[in-house]
Scaffold this active site. Sequence first.
Site, PDB file in Angstrom:
ATOM      1  N   ALA A   1     -29.801  -6.396   1.633  1.00 19.41           N
ATOM      2  CA  ALA A   1     -31.154  -5.613   0.929  1.00 19.41           C
ATOM      3  C   ALA A   1     -32.045  -6.396   0.239  1.00 19.41           C
ATOM      4  O   ALA A   1     -33.101  -6.475   0.044  1.00 19.41           O
ATOM      5  CB  ALA A   1     -30.820  -4.381   0.342  1.00 19.41           C
ATOM      6  N   TYR A   2     -31.180  -7.250  -0.773  1.00 18.10           N
ATOM      7  CA  TYR A   2     -31.709  -7.853  -1.982  1.00 18.10           C
ATOM      8  C   TYR A   2     -32.837  -9.082  -1.323  1.00 18.10           C
ATOM      9  O   TYR A   2     -33.786  -9.236  -1.581  1.00 18.10           O
ATOM     10  CB  TYR A   2     -30.588  -8.447  -2.807  1.00 18.10           C
ATOM     11  CG  TYR A   2     -31.136  -9.416  -4.102  1.00 18.10           C
ATOM     12  CD1 TYR A   2     -31.645  -8.860  -4.932  1.00 18.10           C
ATOM     13  CD2 TYR A   2     -30.903 -10.773  -3.987  1.00 18.10           C
ATOM     14  CE1 TYR A   2     -32.446  -9.503  -6.149  1.00 18.10           C
ATOM     15  CE2 TYR A   2     -31.458 -11.552  -4.992  1.00 18.10           C
ATOM     16  CZ  TYR A   2     -32.047 -10.721  -6.177  1.00 18.10           C
ATOM     17  OH  TYR A   2     -32.612 -11.669  -7.118  1.00 18.10           O
ATOM     18  N   ALA A   3     -32.189 -10.067  -0.133  1.00 13.96           N
ATOM     19  CA  ALA A   3     -32.777 -10.890   0.286  1.00 13.96           C
ATOM     20  C   ALA A   3     -34.244 -10.441   1.109  1.00 13.96           C
ATOM     21  O   ALA A   3     -35.172 -11.198   1.090  1.00 13.96           O
ATOM     22  CB  ALA A   3     -31.771 -11.743   1.413  1.00 13.96           C
TER      23      ALA A   3
END
Length: 251
Positions: free
Chosen positions: A153-155
């Site tokens: 999700a962050y990437a």
Amino acid sequence: MGKLENKVVIITGGAGGIGSGMAKAMVKEGAIVTIVDLNEETGKVMEKELQQYSPESMFMQANLMDRDNLGNIVETVVKKYGKLDVLVNNAHASKQKPLMETTQEDIDLSFGTGFYPTFYLMQAAFPYLKESQGNIINFASGAGLKGDPTQGAYAAAKEAIRGISRVAANEWGQFGINVNMISPIAYSPGVEAWSKAQPEYYEAVKNKIPLGRFGDVEQDIGRVAVFLASEDSQYITGQTIMTDGGSIMLR
């Protein structure tokens, strides 16, 4: 005269960590900084610290997931100071999970605190940055560049931020607006907690950094932000500046 004398700056997530490091570095160069953060307690403490160098600097409490209020952040700053010179989109929250365990809620958190505020604040700031021929500093991550496990999700949100930053650099260069990204590794409060919880893993990661240490949020990351916000960087745009001790060397 500092490098950022009387420049008006907005920094999201500015109450702690990398955000506070940039804020401190900038006020020491003469900037008037508004730090935007959800945490009122730490925000007020940082406000007092910044005002020792820049009495007009202030803290603004805001939930960046409230999209309808994002434009008000920019409008409030411009109404108070009469202009906007630099927008720094630093805030981002996410959860680490394996890809197959990542939920819609996890994706919404990462995009809702990272990508969407970056996108909508850029839109809101555009007319004022056009007037000042100002600068935008967004944040990338090695997690997105390398595809680190458990960082789906962050990437995804970080790479989306890199994408719109390059588009903005191409579209807005004609107006004298520079758009760049910092991809940092820094000894933030989160890293400090991790170093105490998992000291062996922390040391292993640190030892893989060519310069042998995590960056200081003010002296290392903050000084690069000062450079990108200053007249010294006016022929640089659309770039990802790897401020990570050499961990990732782009080709």
